[in-house]
Design a protein around this motif. Structure first.
Motif, PDB file in Angstrom:
ATOM      1  N   SER A  60       0.834  -1.205   0.000  1.00 27.77           N
ATOM      2  CA  SER A  60       0.000   0.000   0.000  1.00 27.77           C
ATOM      3  C   SER A  60       0.870   1.256   0.000  1.00 27.77           C
ATOM      4  CB  SER A  60      -0.906   0.007   1.233  1.00 27.77           C
ATOM      5  OG  SER A  60      -0.123   0.140   2.405  1.00 27.77           O
ATOM      6  N   ILE A  61       0.241   2.365  -0.323  1.00 29.08           N
ATOM      7  CA  ILE A  61       0.936   3.655  -0.282  1.00 29.08           C
ATOM      8  C   ILE A  61       1.421   3.926   1.140  1.00 29.08           C
ATOM      9  CG2 ILE A  61       0.664   6.151  -0.564  1.00 29.08           C
ATOM     10  CD1 ILE A  61      -1.540   5.483  -2.657  1.00 29.08           C
ATOM     11  N   SER A  62       0.611   3.586   2.134  1.00 27.71           N
ATOM     12  CA  SER A  62       0.968   3.850   3.532  1.00 27.71           C
ATOM     13  C   SER A  62       2.235   3.115   3.939  1.00 27.71           C
ATOM     14  CB  SER A  62      -0.182   3.437   4.455  1.00 27.71           C
ATOM     15  OG  SER A  62      -1.334   4.166   4.149  1.00 27.71           O
ATOM     16  N   SER A  63       2.318   1.836   3.615  1.00 31.22           N
ATOM     17  CA  SER A  63       3.498   1.053   3.962  1.00 31.22           C
ATOM     18  C   SER A  63       4.727   1.572   3.226  1.00 31.22           C
ATOM     19  CB  SER A  63       3.267  -0.421   3.623  1.00 31.22           C
ATOM     20  OG  SER A  63       4.425  -1.176   3.878  1.00 31.22           O
ATOM     21  N   HIS A  64       4.547   1.895   1.958  1.00 36.45           N
ATOM     22  CA  HIS A  64       5.644   2.440   1.150  1.00 36.45           C
ATOM     23  C   HIS A  64       6.117   3.773   1.736  1.00 36.45           C
ATOM     24  CE1 HIS A  64       6.978   3.801  -3.170  1.00 36.45           C
ATOM     25  NE2 HIS A  64       8.001   3.664  -2.344  1.00 36.45           N
ATOM     26  N   ALA A  65       5.179   4.594   2.159  1.00 38.54           N
ATOM     27  CA  ALA A  65       5.542   5.883   2.759  1.00 38.54           C
ATOM     28  C   ALA A  65       6.373   5.684   4.022  1.00 38.54           C
ATOM     29  CB  ALA A  65       4.280   6.694   3.073  1.00 38.54           C
ATOM     30  N   TRP A  66       6.017   4.697   4.831  1.00 40.98           N
ATOM     31  CA  TRP A  66       6.778   4.462   6.066  1.00 40.98           C
ATOM     32  C   TRP A  66       8.207   4.016   5.744  1.00 40.98           C
ATOM     33  CZ3 TRP A  66       6.378   6.228  10.670  1.00 40.98           C
ATOM     34  CH2 TRP A  66       7.202   5.709  11.675  1.00 40.98           C
ATOM     35  N   ARG A  67       8.373   3.175   4.717  1.00 39.19           N
ATOM     36  CA  ARG A  67       9.720   2.744   4.331  1.00 39.19           C
ATOM     37  C   ARG A  67      10.557   3.911   3.827  1.00 39.19           C
ATOM     38  NH1 ARG A  67      10.708   0.177   0.139  1.00 39.19           N
ATOM     39  NH2 ARG A  67       8.706   0.113  -0.897  1.00 39.19           N
ATOM     40  N   ASN A  68       9.909   4.918   3.249  1.00 41.01           N
ATOM     41  CA  ASN A  68      10.603   6.080   2.674  1.00 41.01           C
ATOM     42  C   ASN A  68      10.281   7.354   3.447  1.00 41.01           C
ATOM     43  OD1 ASN A  68      11.899   5.216  -0.067  1.00 41.01           O
ATOM     44  ND2 ASN A  68       9.966   4.119   0.098  1.00 41.01           N
ATOM     45  N   ARG A  69      10.130   7.221   4.759  1.00 44.32           N
ATOM     46  CA  ARG A  69       9.631   8.331   5.587  1.00 44.32           C
ATOM     47  C   ARG A  69      10.515   9.570   5.591  1.00 44.32           C
ATOM     48  NH1 ARG A  69      10.501   3.867   8.535  1.00 44.32           N
ATOM     49  NH2 ARG A  69      12.117   3.858  10.114  1.00 44.32           N
ATOM     50  N   HIS A  70      11.736   9.482   5.090  1.00 42.40           N
ATOM     51  CA  HIS A  70      12.619  10.645   5.018  1.00 42.40           C
ATOM     52  C   HIS A  70      12.331  11.516   3.788  1.00 42.40           C
ATOM     53  CE1 HIS A  70      14.445   7.503   2.594  1.00 42.40           C
ATOM     54  NE2 HIS A  70      15.016   8.467   1.888  1.00 42.40           N
ATOM     55  N   LYS A  71      11.557  11.002   2.822  1.00 45.37           N
ATOM     56  CA  LYS A  71      11.252  11.744   1.602  1.00 45.37           C
ATOM     57  C   LYS A  71      10.053  12.668   1.823  1.00 45.37           C
ATOM     58  CE  LYS A  71      13.229   8.410  -1.570  1.00 45.37           C
ATOM     59  NZ  LYS A  71      13.006   7.581  -2.741  1.00 45.37           N
ATOM     60  N   LYS A  72      10.026  13.747   1.076  1.00 43.29           N
ATOM     61  CA  LYS A  72       8.996  14.773   1.230  1.00 43.29           C
ATOM     62  C   LYS A  72       7.585  14.221   1.002  1.00 43.29           C
ATOM     63  CE  LYS A  72       9.942  18.972  -0.005  1.00 43.29           C
ATOM     64  NZ  LYS A  72      10.171  20.224  -0.757  1.00 43.29           N
ATOM     65  N   TRP A  73       7.394  13.448  -0.079  1.00 42.75           N
ATOM     66  CA  TRP A  73       6.058  12.915  -0.367  1.00 42.75           C
ATOM     67  C   TRP A  73       5.591  11.983   0.743  1.00 42.75           C
ATOM     68  CZ3 TRP A  73       4.812   7.821  -0.662  1.00 42.75           C
ATOM     69  CH2 TRP A  73       5.848   6.911  -0.855  1.00 42.75           C
ATOM     70  N   ALA A  74       6.516  11.192   1.282  1.00 47.03           N
ATOM     71  CA  ALA A  74       6.162  10.237   2.337  1.00 47.03           C
ATOM     72  C   ALA A  74       5.795  10.966   3.630  1.00 47.03           C
ATOM     73  CB  ALA A  74       7.321   9.279   2.577  1.00 47.03           C
ATOM     74  N   LYS A  75       6.516  12.022   3.945  1.00 47.12           N
ATOM     75  CA  LYS A  75       6.188  12.821   5.137  1.00 47.12           C
ATOM     76  C   LYS A  75       4.771  13.364   5.041  1.00 47.12           C
ATOM     77  CE  LYS A  75      10.906  14.180   6.209  1.00 47.12           C
ATOM     78  NZ  LYS A  75      11.892  15.258   6.277  1.00 47.12           N
ATOM     79  N   PHE A  76       4.391  13.802   3.834  1.00 47.61           N
ATOM     80  CA  PHE A  76       3.031  14.309   3.636  1.00 47.61           C
ATOM     81  C   PHE A  76       1.993  13.208   3.861  1.00 47.61           C
ATOM     82  CE2 PHE A  76      -0.624  14.872   0.830  1.00 47.61           C
ATOM     83  CZ  PHE A  76      -1.144  16.052   1.358  1.00 47.61           C
ATOM     84  N   VAL A  77       2.233  12.025   3.277  1.00 48.81           N
ATOM     85  CA  VAL A  77       1.297  10.903   3.423  1.00 48.81           C
ATOM     86  C   VAL A  77       1.178  10.501   4.891  1.00 48.81           C
ATOM     87  CG1 VAL A  77       0.924   8.451   2.893  1.00 48.81           C
ATOM     88  CG2 VAL A  77       1.610  10.026   1.074  1.00 48.81           C
ATOM     89  N   ILE A  78       2.298  10.430   5.588  1.00 48.76           N
ATOM     90  CA  ILE A  78       2.287  10.050   7.011  1.00 48.76           C
ATOM     91  C   ILE A  78       1.508  11.073   7.832  1.00 48.76           C
ATOM     92  CG2 ILE A  78       3.745   9.764   9.056  1.00 48.76           C
ATOM     93  CD1 ILE A  78       5.876   8.559   7.089  1.00 48.76           C
ATOM     94  N   LYS A  79       1.755  12.353   7.579  1.00 43.33           N
ATOM     95  CA  LYS A  79       1.042  13.405   8.320  1.00 43.33           C
ATOM     96  C   LYS A  79      -0.463  13.349   8.039  1.00 43.33           C
ATOM     97  CE  LYS A  79       1.421  18.249   9.439  1.00 43.33           C
ATOM     98  NZ  LYS A  79       2.230  19.445   9.338  1.00 43.33           N
ATOM     99  N   LEU A  80      -0.820  13.143   6.775  1.00 44.06           N
ATOM    100  CA  LEU A  80      -2.229  13.070   6.399  1.00 44.06           C
ATOM    101  C   LEU A  80      -2.923  11.881   7.057  1.00 44.06           C
ATOM    102  CD1 LEU A  80      -4.546  14.158   4.600  1.00 44.06           C
ATOM    103  CD2 LEU A  80      -3.751  12.559   2.848  1.00 44.06           C
ATOM    104  N   THR A  81      -2.304  10.711   6.996  1.00 46.14           N
ATOM    105  CA  THR A  81      -2.939   9.523   7.577  1.00 46.14           C
ATOM    106  C   THR A  81      -2.966   9.579   9.102  1.00 46.14           C
ATOM    107  OG1 THR A  81      -0.880   8.264   7.459  1.00 46.14           O
ATOM    108  CG2 THR A  81      -2.422   8.030   5.618  1.00 46.14           C
ATOM    109  N   ASP A  82      -1.961  10.220   9.710  1.00 44.64           N
ATOM    110  CA  ASP A  82      -1.955  10.381  11.172  1.00 44.64           C
ATOM    111  C   ASP A  82      -3.144  11.213  11.650  1.00 44.64           C
ATOM    112  OD1 ASP A  82       0.208   8.812  11.790  1.00 44.64           O
ATOM    113  OD2 ASP A  82       1.607  10.466  12.104  1.00 44.64           O
ATOM    114  N   PHE A  83      -3.629  12.116  10.793  1.00 42.18           N
ATOM    115  CA  PHE A  83      -4.794  12.913  11.141  1.00 42.18           C
ATOM    116  C   PHE A  83      -6.018  12.018  11.363  1.00 42.18           C
ATOM    117  CE2 PHE A  83      -8.602  15.279   9.829  1.00 42.18           C
ATOM    118  CZ  PHE A  83      -8.550  16.331  10.738  1.00 42.18           C
TER     119      PHE A  83
END
Length: 117
Positions: A60-83
């Motif tokens: 999923s996008i969420s899992s991929h974002a966590w693996r790449n959490r240092h990248k700008k797009w991933a930080k956005f996805v993590i912040k959005l889903t944390d909401f």
């Protein structure tokens, strides 16, 4: 060349079905059983991850974002889903990482059509 031709033919068949599937997700998700829609949304999530975010088709996008959490797009996805759900991406990765590891160990990310065995 075989792989490209097979992919093009397959896409010509799949894209209209994907559009129909998307419309069904919207209609049934709005007016019908959410249970029926869940698998379609999950498949769409994996499709978007593989095509737009250049991730693995089994993730999923969420899992991929966590693996790449240092990248700008991933930080956005993590912040959005944390909401919506705290640590969603972290938990998605914990659940999906063994599947990604198996996927890679079996070389399922490699070319299959037109390849000599």
């Amino acid at each position: 060349m075989k792989e490209r031709l097979a992919g093009t033919i397959l896409l010509c068949a799949l894209v209209p079905l994907a559009i129909l599937g998307y419309l069904l997700i919207v209609i049934i998700g709005t007016f019908g059983s959410v249970k029926r829609v869940r698998q379609g949304v999950r498949a769409l999530d994996h499709f978007v991850n593989a095509t737009i975010f250049n991730g693995y088709a089994c993730e999923s996008i969420s899992s991929h974002a966590w693996r790449n959490r240092h990248k700008k797009w991933a930080k956005f996805v993590i912040k959005l889903t944390d909401f919506f759900q705290k640590d969603h991406c972290k938990r998605a990765n914990r659940r999906e990482q063994p599947i990604v590891d198996l996927y890679l160990s079996k070389k399922l990310d490699k070319q299959t059509v037109g390849k000599q065995i």
